[in-house]
Design an enzyme around this catalytic site. Structure first.
Site, PDB file in Angstrom:
ATOM      1  CE1 TYR A 105       1.112  -0.230   4.410  1.00 16.86           C
ATOM      2  CE2 TYR A 105      -0.011   1.883   4.388  1.00 16.86           C
ATOM      3  CZ  TYR A 105       0.828   0.987   5.007  1.00 16.86           C
ATOM      4  OH  TYR A 105       1.400   1.300   6.213  1.00 16.86           O
ATOM      5  NE  ARG A 144       6.957   4.010   0.586  1.00 11.42           N
ATOM      6  CZ  ARG A 144       6.670   4.797   1.617  1.00 11.42           C
ATOM      7  NH1 ARG A 144       7.610   5.053   2.516  1.00 11.42           N
ATOM      8  NH2 ARG A 144       5.474   5.330   1.750  1.00 11.42           N
ATOM      9  NE  ARG A 161      -6.099 -19.690   4.011  1.00  7.98           N
ATOM     10  CZ  ARG A 161      -5.282 -20.540   4.651  1.00  7.98           C
ATOM     11  NH1 ARG A 161      -5.381 -21.840   4.441  1.00  7.98           N
ATOM     12  NH2 ARG A 161      -4.384 -20.075   5.507  1.00  7.98           N
ATOM     13  CE  LYS A 164       3.184   3.053   3.058  1.00  6.94           C
ATOM     14  NZ  LYS A 164       3.248   3.135   4.508  1.00  6.94           N
ATOM     15  CD  GLU A 206       9.810   1.564  10.671  1.00  7.55           C
ATOM     16  OE1 GLU A 206       9.731   2.497   9.865  1.00  7.55           O
ATOM     17  OE2 GLU A 206       9.811   0.367  10.326  1.00  7.55           O
ATOM     18  CG  LEU A 242       8.228   2.286   4.874  1.00  8.48           C
ATOM     19  CD1 LEU A 242       7.943   1.024   4.069  1.00  8.48           C
ATOM     20  CD2 LEU A 242       6.949   3.071   5.081  1.00  8.48           C
TER      21      LEU A 242
END
Ligand code: PMP
Length: 286
Positions: A33, A52, A101, A150, A182, A206
């Protein structure tokens, strides 16, 4: 006003947007995302987020379903359709919905799922929180080892925010092997004298888009940057501390684990950095 969202090529009212129960984002957190902020109806640092995103997809062997220009058009269209002046645009791309799945990645002909939606936050840059700063606690970093990607695996950061809330604080700084990695959804810094200290880039954190911009502006403002590992104790003993992210910009941190940072007030350096970041970002917004 009903929000208009984007799902797989269509603009729909939010209550009509649907994703399969077999979507790998839902079943495996197999998706990435980005969050891009909007100020004055324009996108902040769109290029950085797009670059990114491409990297995150590549690291997970996912094919980019849209070009940068197509993504830009969708972002702008959503801003217009939802009349967003200030706020954020959330974008998520997952490895799509296979027939069932299965841990094994589906074949390349299974299309990825692309979802974007806006979050309107009038006055985002004039946040009263920035005037008083935030309080953080420290927690152990229990996330996986590829935090540079991310991904939508945000359970531990979400739990970290809840731990902070339970302690009467705003956020948590995560610590691994005695050193701060972070914040739950932001990069972490302290200032001592004229020097900004923050953890160097690696797979451990990140690579914040706001981080890159703020460090560049700080250097231009003659501040020194020291990218190195640091401890909670060092940050507690600093003159100032702050976090950065696309939605909080530069946000002062006034307390860590119950100890005031500096005077325990919002300091001049973080305030200045926030101003510079907002000024420059607004100028470069598209
Ligand atoms: N670290 C983490 C763990 C984050 O989730 C975020 C924001 N998504 C950041 C740092 C800040 O990144 P950016 O400046 O690109 O928003």
């Amino acid at each position: 006003m009903t929000r208009t969202v984007y799902v797989n090529g269509e603009y729909l009212p939010e209550d009509q947007a649907k994703v399969s129960i077999f979507d790998r984002g839902f079943l495996f957190a197999d998706g990435v995302y980005e969050v891009t902020s909007v100020l004055g109806g324009k996108l902040i640092d769109f290029d950085g987020h797009a670059v990114r995103l491409e990297r995150s997809l590549k690291e997970l062997q996912m094919t980019a379903p849209l070009t940068k220009d197509e993504l830009l058009d969708i972002h702008r269209e959503l801003v217009t359709r939802n009349d967003v002046t200030d706020g954020m645009i959330y974008l998520q791309i997952t490895r799509g919905a296979d027939a069932d799945r299965d841990f094994v990645f589906p074949s390349d002909d299974v299309p990825s799922t692309v979802v974007l939606f806006t979050q309107s936050k009038p006055g985002l840059a004039e946040s009263p929180t920035a005037q008083k700063g935030i309080k953080v606690i420290s927690i152990e970093d229990q996330r996986w080892g590829r935090r540079d990607i991310k991904t939508v695996q945000l359970l531990y950061p979400s739990m970290g925010k809840m731990m902070a809330k339970a302690a009467g604080c705003d956020d948590a700084w995560m610590v691994e092997d005695g050193h701060v990695t972070e914040g739950t959804s932001n990069n972490a810094y302290f200032i001592k004298g004229n020097t900004i200290v923050t953890r160097p880039l690696s797979n451990d954190i990140l690579h914040g888009i706001t981080r890159a911009a703020v460090l560049r502006f700080a250097e231009e403002a003659q501040m020194k940057i020291d990218e190195r590992l640091f401890t909670i104790e060092e940050a507690q003993g600093a003159d100032e501390a702050f976090i950065t992210s696309a939605s909080t910009f530069v946000m002062p941190v006034v307390e860590i684990d119950g100890k005031p940072v500096g005077e325990g007030n919002v300091g001049p350096m973080a305030t200045r950095l926030r101003e510079i970041y907002l000024d420059e970002s607004r100028k470069a917004a598209i």
